[in-house]
Design an enzyme around this catalytic site. Structure first.
Site, PDB file in Angstrom:
ATOM      1  CD  GLN A 633      -3.188  -0.618   2.022  1.00 11.08           C
ATOM      2  OE1 GLN A 633      -3.835   0.383   1.773  1.00 11.08           O
ATOM      3  NE2 GLN A 633      -3.435  -1.395   3.043  1.00 11.08           N
ATOM      4  CB  VAL A 698      -0.894   1.804   5.972  1.00 11.08           C
ATOM      5  CG1 VAL A 698      -0.330   1.459   7.333  1.00 11.08           C
ATOM      6  CG2 VAL A 698      -1.486   0.578   5.301  1.00 11.08           C
ATOM      7  N   GLY A 699      -3.340   3.116   4.101  1.00  6.25           N
ATOM      8  CA  GLY A 699      -3.540   3.334   2.664  1.00  6.25           C
ATOM      9  C   GLY A 699      -3.342   4.765   2.212  1.00  6.25           C
ATOM     10  CD  GLU A 700      -7.736   7.536   2.599  1.00  2.25           C
ATOM     11  OE1 GLU A 700      -8.379   8.263   1.836  1.00  2.25           O
ATOM     12  OE2 GLU A 700      -8.149   7.181   3.700  1.00  2.25           O
TER      13      GLU A 700
HETATM   14 MO1  MOS Z   1     -10.479   6.370   0.208  1.00  2.00          MO
HETATM   15  S1  MOS Z   1     -10.407   8.047  -0.974  1.00  2.00           S
HETATM   16  O1  MOS Z   1     -11.297   6.980   1.591  1.00  2.00           O
HETATM   17  O2  MOS Z   1     -11.163   5.187  -0.735  1.00  2.00           O
END
Ligand code: MOS
Length: 733
Positions: A633, A698-700
């Site tokens: 990610q 972690v993604g954002e």
């Molecule tokens: Mo994310 S932009 O909250 O999928």
């Protein structure tokens, strides 16, 4: 390894392979568009070619004549729908003849095959009365809105004007970021299947429960009659957080033709009607003392939006929380024009907002003659500057330190244009990143059967990030089972309720629910043994019981019993519990993840071509549940950050009001040849306050700051301060 193992054979934190990896690479994982039902029909949409005006005639006769065509739905014959109160659902669905943007879905053709539907869609003849003054350009409006905001700025703390009076150095600049279109590998797809008044929708969604609610509200179907299923999702990044018009059109079409209907959007049909990151205009003012202490910050932002649904891109968010500045003013306004509705895209607000803020901080560092890392460390917020609450944990300073060391920041010579490699101009840039840690109520079912296999069921969807895997890991550790003894079933509204997979909240929310369910299952298992007079553990105290590898044992004694024996004797094929995990209402702590992005670039002096040669991200995001999927990610975010800085831009022809680069040939994203060498560091964080599972998401976080780090590196290499992304050859020439 970023997390301490919890027990002998702990798997939480380990970089294990995806449990669904084999299904995916062998093509057995069924994505929404792979769903095939008996007697299924296929739908194709017709999209508006003008950006504003009216449909004066829509002739479907020729399309209807094609053998195999079952129905053509337009605003003339589609069922009338009640307008939803929820602005989120407010997209045009064949209810009138008004064109609000180019690419608006204005008809849907249903046929026996995909090919016939697609062909017949081309035969629908639309006559328009175009508006005399369509507007697809937010630039002039943004100037007006800035004037308004300068007069009466919004949200603030302290006194900006007073803070500026104490400033020895001032920075004022405007930054712009482009419209960006989501391009998940998997296009949008809906399969709608009616059985009587019950509807099942196989939908490409980041939230099966919110989708169920939206479909109910948009199509006027009782929510209890709807099941939404998403077993696998090939990425969403925000665009799949909403139900868009085509999905409702598939539902209406299936009802009309009395057959299941599959509707898959083409890549080109995803530019406009299914969301995008809006273009932003951002003005930043910073004031600081000679020593580099921020005295005042102002961040005003304008984002484009549609005329039918207001969307706010919260670019000012990082400015409110990133630094310990006493005087902060921020405001946001929207420029409404003839475009589709923008929506969330990976780190909405934060990604474009951090480009502006972290570029401005770099400008301030040069103006002060202070190292950019030192400037940031000087302004470190040791508590949440907005709420005044202590952080549940915050390892940002550690991120600077460890990141700088590994990246070789000390070898950077501070002056611009001072570093060369052959004839290449070399530059190193840095930027800070942060993201809120969200968590919502979530539920899960945990069960164990007599063969020693445990099953976890939860409504949540795996959007491609590895939710199946991390939930199996969490359950495996608590239940003392090897990971191959855990089965995880997700993506179905018949399972316990969960939030949407947005805001990087799934690990925290669903991880906490799975933790609760697995603990409750253990408890029930121990109760069963203690309450069973035939069990060798009947006399045990619950606190002394353990369950490992399918065997119940009593600490300090030789008594034990196999799960199979206990369940069989009690005539139970399985033991099952349901649990819910709810975040506390008033929180004593402020919860955020933090990180630092580093970038090195080489710029060709003759051509102005930029090569990103190295990127390093040092992140602190609580417990990392799986170092492999988490790292993936982070890489995705950093690569996207690079794409955002150098390539991505949805281009509008304002004369036609249409997007001109609506495919992968013209909409540029990074490819393998563009890849730098990557380094991802996770700073270990044990945070007992953040949530039961300890993960911050972690993604954002991974994309935040990436664009600024690269732009700052380009400035260091060339002395050119570029405040508009994407940064292209012409700006560096
Ligand atoms: Mo994310 S932009 O909250 O999928």
């Amino acid at each position: 390894m970023s997390t301490k193992p919890q027990g002998g054979n702990s798997v939480v934190g380990k970089p294990i392979d995806r449990v669904d990896g084999k299904l995916k690479v062998t093509g057995q994982a069924k994505y929404s568009a792979d769903i095939s039902l008996p007697n299924m029909a296929y739908a194709a949409v017709v999209q508006s070619t003008i950006s504003a005006g009216k449909i004066t005639a829509i002739d479907t006769a020729e399309a209807e004549k094609v053998a195999g065509v079952l129905a053509v739905l337009t605003h003339q014959n589609a069922p009338r729908l009640k307008k939803s109160d929820n602005d989120q659902n407010n997209v045009p669905i064949l209810q009138d003849n008004i064109i609000r943007f180019a690419g608006q879905n204005i008809a849907v053709v249903v046929a026996d095959t995909f090919e016939i539907a697609t062909h017949a869609a081309d035969l629908v003849k639309v006559t328009y009365a175009p508006s005399k003054s369509p507007n697809t350009n937010p630039d002039p409006l943004s100037n007006t809105l800035f004037e308004q905001m300068q007069k009466s700025p919004g949200q603030s703390r302290g006194d900006f004007v007073a803070g500026m009076k104490n400033a020895a150095v001032k920075i004022e600049a405007t930054y712009t970021t482009p419209t960006e279109t989501h391009n998940p590998m998997e296009p949008f797809a809906t399969v709608a299947h009616w059985e009587g008044d019950k509807l099942t929708v196989y939908e490409t969604t980041q939230g099966v429960f919110p989708s169920k609610k939206s479909i109910s509200e948009m199509a006027g179907i009782p929510a209890n009659n709807i099941t939404v299923i998403t077993h696998f999702l090939g990425g969403g990044f925000g665009c799949k957080l909403s139900v868009w018009s085509h999905a409702i059109m598939a539902v209406l079409a299936a009802k009309q033709v009395k057959r299941p209907v599959k509707l898959v959007l083409k890549r080109t049909q995803m530019y406009g009607p299914v969301g995008f990151r809006p273009k932003t205009f951002q003005q930043i003012t910073l004031g600081a003392t000679k020593q580099g202490k921020l005295t005042a910050m102002k961040h005003l932002s304008v984002n484009e939006t549609s005329l039918f649904r207001q969307f706010t891109e919260y670019c000012t968010e990082p400015t409110n929380v990133m630094y310990a500045c006493p005087n902060v003013t921020t405001a946001i306004k929207q420029a409404a024009i003839n475009i589709g509705s923008p929506t969330w895209m990976r780190a909405p607000g934060d990604a474009p907002g951090s480009f502006a803020l972290e570029s401005a901080m770099d400008e301030l560092a040069y103006a002060l003659g202070i190292d950019p890392i030192e400037l940031r460390v000087k302004n470190f917020a040791d508590k949440d500057p907005e709420s005044g609450k202590p952080w549940s944990s915050n390892s940002l300073l550690e991120c600077y330190k460890v990141g700088a060391q590994r990246f070789g920041w000390a070898k950077r010579s501070p002056a611009i244009k001072s570093m060369k490699r052959g004839k290449m101009q070399v530059g190193l840039g840095v930027a800070a990143a942060t993201h809120p840690t969200y968590r919502s109520e979530a539920g899960a079912i945990a069960s164990i059967s007599s063969d020693g296999t445990a099953t976890i069921k939860s409504g949540t969807q795996d959007i491609g990030t590895g939710t199946y895997t991390i939930m199996a890991q969490v359950a495996a550790d608590i239940l003392g089972l090897p990971i191959n003894k855990i089965k995880v079933e997700l993506g179905d509204t018949r399972f316990p309720q969960t939030p949407l997979s947005g805001g990087s909240q799934t690990a925290a929310s669903v991880g906490s629910a799975v933790t609760a369910a697995a603990k409750k299952l253990l408890d029930a298992l121990f109760d069963l043994a203690i309450g069973d007079e035939k069990s060798p553990l009947q006399k045990s105290e619950k606190k002394d019981l353990e369950f490992r590898n399918g065997v119940l044992t009593e600490k300090g004694s030789k008594s034990s019993e196999k799960i199979g024996d206990l369940l069989k004797r009690n005539n139970m094929p399985k033991l099952e519990v349901t649990a819910k995990s709810t975040p506390a209402k008033d929180d004593k702590y402020a919860k955020r993840s933090f990180g630092v992005q580093f970038a090195e670039v080489e710029v060709e002096p003759d051509l102005g071509r930029v090569h990103v040669t190295r990127m390093l991200g040092a992140y602190a995001a609580g417990k990392i549940l799986n170092e492999k999927t988490a790292r993936s990610q982070m890489l995705g975010g950093m690569i996207w950050g690079m794409g955002m800085t150098l390539f991505e831009e949805t281009l509008m022809d304002h004369k036609l009001g249409r997007i001109v680069n609506n495919d992968f040939a013209e909409y540029h994203i990074p490819v393998h040849a563009d890849m730098p060498s990557f380094d991802v560091i996770f700073i270990p964080e044990e945070d007992p306050h953040v949530n039961p599972v300890g993960a911050k998401g972690v993604g954002e976080l991974a994309i935040n700051g990436a664009a600024a780090a690269i732009a700052n590196a380009i400035y260091h290499a060339t002395g050119k301060r570029l405040r508009h992304i994407p940064i292209t050859l012409d700006q560096l020439f």
